[in-house]
Design a protein around this motif. Structure first.
Motif, PDB file in Angstrom:
ATOM      1  N   ARG A  40      25.967 -40.465   7.128  1.00 59.65           N
ATOM      2  CA  ARG A  40      25.258 -40.108   8.434  1.00 59.65           C
ATOM      3  C   ARG A  40      26.269 -39.283   9.342  1.00 59.65           C
ATOM      4  N   PRO A  41      25.756 -38.304   9.727  1.00 53.54           N
ATOM      5  CA  PRO A  41      26.777 -37.477  10.438  1.00 53.54           C
ATOM      6  C   PRO A  41      27.297 -38.277  11.633  1.00 53.54           C
ATOM      7  N   ALA A  42      28.869 -37.656  11.619  1.00 52.54           N
ATOM      8  CA  ALA A  42      29.490 -38.263  12.807  1.00 52.54           C
ATOM      9  C   ALA A  42      29.209 -37.724  13.889  1.00 52.54           C
ATOM     10  N   PRO A  43      29.207 -38.210  15.344  1.00 56.22           N
ATOM     11  CA  PRO A  43      29.099 -37.630  16.512  1.00 56.22           C
ATOM     12  C   PRO A  43      30.273 -36.665  16.597  1.00 56.22           C
ATOM     13  N   THR A  44      29.670 -35.493  17.299  1.00 57.33           N
ATOM     14  CA  THR A  44      30.618 -34.179  17.381  1.00 57.33           C
ATOM     15  C   THR A  44      31.780 -34.533  18.261  1.00 57.33           C
ATOM     16  N   VAL A  45      31.485 -35.606  19.109  1.00 57.82           N
ATOM     17  CA  VAL A  45      32.758 -35.888  19.768  1.00 57.82           C
ATOM     18  C   VAL A  45      33.893 -36.383  18.959  1.00 57.82           C
ATOM     19  N   TYR A  46      33.747 -37.107  18.066  1.00 55.77           N
ATOM     20  CA  TYR A  46      34.917 -37.490  17.307  1.00 55.77           C
ATOM     21  C   TYR A  46      35.932 -36.333  17.107  1.00 55.77           C
ATOM     22  N   ARG A  47      35.443 -35.271  16.385  1.00 54.43           N
ATOM     23  CA  ARG A  47      36.217 -34.179  16.132  1.00 54.43           C
ATOM     24  C   ARG A  47      36.940 -33.256  17.370  1.00 54.43           C
ATOM     25  N   ALA A  48      35.910 -33.213  18.205  1.00 59.23           N
ATOM     26  CA  ALA A  48      36.235 -32.708  19.518  1.00 59.23           C
ATOM     27  C   ALA A  48      37.729 -33.300  20.238  1.00 59.23           C
ATOM     28  N   GLU A  49      37.522 -34.635  20.447  1.00 60.71           N
ATOM     29  CA  GLU A  49      38.800 -35.383  20.659  1.00 60.71           C
ATOM     30  C   GLU A  49      39.774 -35.358  20.293  1.00 60.71           C
ATOM     31  N   LEU A  50      39.769 -35.547  18.879  1.00 64.96           N
ATOM     32  CA  LEU A  50      40.741 -35.270  17.723  1.00 64.96           C
ATOM     33  C   LEU A  50      41.585 -34.029  17.830  1.00 64.96           C
ATOM     34  N   LYS A  51      40.896 -32.987  17.863  1.00 58.76           N
ATOM     35  CA  LYS A  51      41.407 -31.750  17.915  1.00 58.76           C
ATOM     36  C   LYS A  51      42.211 -31.539  19.116  1.00 58.76           C
ATOM     37  N   ARG A  52      41.831 -32.014  20.152  1.00 56.30           N
ATOM     38  CA  ARG A  52      42.613 -31.749  21.531  1.00 56.30           C
ATOM     39  C   ARG A  52      43.814 -32.533  21.445  1.00 56.30           C
ATOM     40  N   ALA A  53      43.895 -33.935  20.746  1.00 56.61           N
ATOM     41  CA  ALA A  53      45.083 -34.886  20.528  1.00 56.61           C
ATOM     42  C   ALA A  53      46.244 -33.915  20.446  1.00 56.61           C
ATOM     43  N   GLY A  54      47.448 -33.776  21.153  1.00 59.44           N
ATOM     44  CA  GLY A  54      48.749 -33.269  20.889  1.00 59.44           C
ATOM     45  C   GLY A  54      49.756 -33.964  20.177  1.00 59.44           C
ATOM     46  N   THR A  55      49.250 -35.298  20.149  1.00 54.31           N
ATOM     47  CA  THR A  55      50.368 -36.187  19.635  1.00 54.31           C
ATOM     48  C   THR A  55      49.581 -37.183  18.867  1.00 54.31           C
ATOM     49  N   PRO A  56      50.288 -37.906  17.613  1.00 59.28           N
ATOM     50  CA  PRO A  56      49.858 -39.030  17.072  1.00 59.28           C
ATOM     51  C   PRO A  56      49.244 -40.374  18.211  1.00 59.28           C
ATOM     52  N   GLU A  57      50.149 -40.357  19.066  1.00 64.41           N
ATOM     53  CA  GLU A  57      49.607 -41.424  20.080  1.00 64.41           C
ATOM     54  C   GLU A  57      48.539 -41.027  20.804  1.00 64.41           C
ATOM     55  N   ALA A  58      48.351 -39.705  21.073  1.00 62.47           N
ATOM     56  CA  ALA A  58      46.835 -39.398  21.805  1.00 62.47           C
ATOM     57  C   ALA A  58      45.754 -39.533  21.048  1.00 62.47           C
ATOM     58  N   ALA A  59      46.074 -39.145  19.498  1.00 56.99           N
ATOM     59  CA  ALA A  59      44.842 -39.236  18.609  1.00 56.99           C
ATOM     60  C   ALA A  59      44.721 -40.856  18.519  1.00 56.99           C
ATOM     61  N   LEU A  60      45.340 -41.602  18.565  1.00 57.09           N
ATOM     62  CA  LEU A  60      45.107 -43.285  18.861  1.00 57.09           C
ATOM     63  C   LEU A  60      44.112 -43.511  19.798  1.00 57.09           C
ATOM     64  N   MET A  61      43.820 -42.849  20.752  1.00 57.03           N
ATOM     65  CA  MET A  61      42.931 -43.121  21.836  1.00 57.03           C
ATOM     66  C   MET A  61      41.680 -42.502  21.579  1.00 57.03           C
ATOM     67  N   THR A  62      41.410 -41.957  20.502  1.00 54.70           N
ATOM     68  CA  THR A  62      40.236 -41.057  20.402  1.00 54.70           C
ATOM     69  C   THR A  62      39.247 -41.986  19.706  1.00 54.70           C
ATOM     70  N   GLN A  63      37.905 -41.836  19.902  1.00 53.45           N
ATOM     71  CA  GLN A  63      36.724 -42.593  19.520  1.00 53.45           C
ATOM     72  C   GLN A  63      36.867 -42.156  17.737  1.00 53.45           C
ATOM     73  N   GLY A  64      37.018 -40.864  17.365  1.00 56.59           N
ATOM     74  CA  GLY A  64      37.055 -40.718  15.970  1.00 56.59           C
ATOM     75  C   GLY A  64      38.323 -41.436  14.892  1.00 56.59           C
ATOM     76  N   PHE A  65      39.415 -41.578  15.827  1.00 55.89           N
ATOM     77  CA  PHE A  65      40.369 -42.457  15.092  1.00 55.89           C
ATOM     78  C   PHE A  65      39.621 -43.959  15.033  1.00 55.89           C
TER      79      PHE A  65
END
Length: 203
Positions: A40-65
């Motif tokens: 099933r395709p992932a919501p586009t917000v997954y990649r959008a949020e992850l691409k904006r994450a500037g640090t590993p800690e920021a990536a922790l807070m995303t829906q995609g992670f």
């Protein structure tokens, strides 16, 4: 060594590899490709949020992670205290990988000679800067830059294994044989990719 010889073997490289690939494919593949794989395709917000994450800690807070973390088997999620941060870094970096390259490892894709400039895709200086990263933030930032330099095309699971191994080496206490260290493995693949191209040109 040829590019084919540098290709990543088909067997699983780490716990959670299958879940990771399905997660990445759900973000990157076309609807037709996903239908063929029954994913099933992932919501586009997954990649959008992850691409904006500037640090590993920021990536922790995303829906995609979170989606990736919950899809992982226990053997991947519970193996070490730093596993969550390592997988978050991995998710953030992979959000910039647009295409799978099955023909060569991650480091070999950096060292591959670009025929337009007759130089590696990634300069030796940039590669050495990646090798010299000492903090998760610096490592993460430099990986982002190098993925852009290979136009978002590399071997997904080879890169993923390298990121997980980097965190293990920098947080763990167990001494490794030199040939088992990620810096050594990456250096061998990087330089052998260039040597392979030079050998072909001579022939």
């Amino acid at each position: 060594m040829t590019d084919t010889e540098q290709a990543v073997p088909p067997k699983a490289l780490f716990a959670g590899e299958g879940a990771l690939m399905r997660w990445w494919q759900a973000m990157m593949l076309t609807e037709q490709e996903l239908n063929a794989l029954n994913i099933r395709p992932a919501p586009t917000v997954y990649r959008a949020e992850l691409k904006r994450a500037g640090t590993p800690e920021a990536a922790l807070m995303t829906q995609g992670f979170r989606a990736l973390w919950l899809a992982l088997p226990d053997s991947a999620r519970e193996r070490k205290p730093w596993s969550m941060l390592a997988w978050a870094a991995l998710a953030g970096v992979l959000s910039h990988v647009k295409q799978q390259d099955d023909s060569r490892s991650f480091a070999a894709s950096l060292g591959k000679i670009n025929p337009d400039i007759d130089k590696p895709n990634v300069s030796e200086l940039r590669f050495q800067q990646l090798q010299g990263a000492r903090t998760p933030e610096d490592f993460y930032r430099r990986l982002h830059r190098l993925i852009k330099q290979v136009n978002g095309k590399t071997h997904v699971t080879s890169l993923a294994r390298g990121i997980l191994d980097w965190f293990d080496e920098h947080h763990g206490q167990q001494a490794l044989r030199p040939d088992k260290k990620i810096a050594v493995r990456w250096a061998m693949d990087y330089y052998q990719a260039a040597e392979s191209a030079l050998a072909k040109n001579k022939n």
